[in-house]
Design an enzyme around this catalytic site. Structure first.
Site, PDB file in Angstrom:
ATOM      1  N   ALA A  55       0.828  -1.210   0.000  1.00  0.00           N
ATOM      2  CA  ALA A  55       0.000   0.000   0.000  1.00  0.00           C
ATOM      3  C   ALA A  55       0.862   1.260   0.000  1.00  0.00           C
ATOM      4  O   ALA A  55       0.664   2.162  -0.825  1.00  0.00           O
ATOM      5  CB  ALA A  55      -0.936  -0.001   1.210  1.00  0.00           C
ATOM      6  N   GLU A  56       1.828   1.325   0.900  1.00  0.00           N
ATOM      7  CA  GLU A  56       2.692   2.503   0.992  1.00  0.00           C
ATOM      8  C   GLU A  56       3.515   2.673  -0.285  1.00  0.00           C
ATOM      9  O   GLU A  56       3.671   3.775  -0.803  1.00  0.00           O
ATOM     10  CB  GLU A  56       3.625   2.368   2.199  1.00  0.00           C
ATOM     11  CG  GLU A  56       4.575   3.518   2.374  1.00  0.00           C
ATOM     12  CD  GLU A  56       4.064   4.600   3.302  1.00  0.00           C
ATOM     13  OE1 GLU A  56       4.590   5.725   3.212  1.00  0.00           O
ATOM     14  OE2 GLU A  56       3.163   4.341   4.099  1.00  0.00           O
ATOM     15  N   GLY A  57       4.033   1.563  -0.816  1.00  0.00           N
ATOM     16  CA  GLY A  57       4.850   1.630  -2.027  1.00  0.00           C
ATOM     17  C   GLY A  57       4.078   2.121  -3.233  1.00  0.00           C
ATOM     18  O   GLY A  57       4.534   3.035  -3.946  1.00  0.00           O
TER      19      GLY A  57
END
EC number: 3.1.2.-
Length: 157
Positions: A55-57
């Site tokens: 998700a963050e990437g």
């Protein structure tokens, strides 16, 4: 592991886990991952931290592109784990912007799974996330070429 491969240049931690990018743009970042031992917790299901890493990437890449290849930093991540993805499942990930402002962006990220023997239309949602990012941070001198490297990789996808 080829350090010159697009995935390694774009996001080394995701590459190490086997994530493959399929689309990179200011409006959508997508790809997939086969759940292997590298990304499982002891009960042989996808580790929740790996879902958060994806998700963050993906959100960070999309926000970076949407901000004109400026440096971004995640400032908040909220994730809901809905069902497990088991060892051998294929996890598809898609992110898209909810709000794109000058300094703050919010991206939605969704993960689905299918068994290797299933058709893509049988996918089931694994998690959904919201990532808030601060955009436009200064780029340190030692990585000044990072935006150019990213543009080269995107042009090859």
């Amino acid at each position: 592991m080829d350090p010159k491969s697009p995935e390694f240049i774009i996001d080394p931690p995701l590459k190490i886990l086997g994530f493959v990018f399929e689309e990179l743009s200011a409006t959508r970042v997508a790809g997939h991952l086969t759940v292997t031992e590298k990304c499982c917790q002891p009960f042989k299901v996808l580790h929740g931290g790996v879902s958060a890493l994806i998700a963050e990437g993906l959100a960070s890449l999309g926000a970076g592109i949407a901000s004109g290849y400026k440096r971004v930093a995640g400032i908040h991540l909220s994730i809901h784990h809905l069902r497990p993805a088991a060892l051998g499942d294929i996890v598809f990930a898609e992110s898209f912007p909810v709000s794109v402002g000058k300094n703050i962006q919010v991206w939605e990220v969704r993960l689905w799974k299918i068994k290797k023997t299933e058709k893509p239309e049988n996918k089931k949602m694994v998690s959904t996330s919201r990532v808030t990012l601060f955009c436009g941070l200064p780029i340190p001198d030692h990585v000044k070429d990072a935006p150019d490297e990213l543009k080269k990789v995107i042009s090859k996808l």
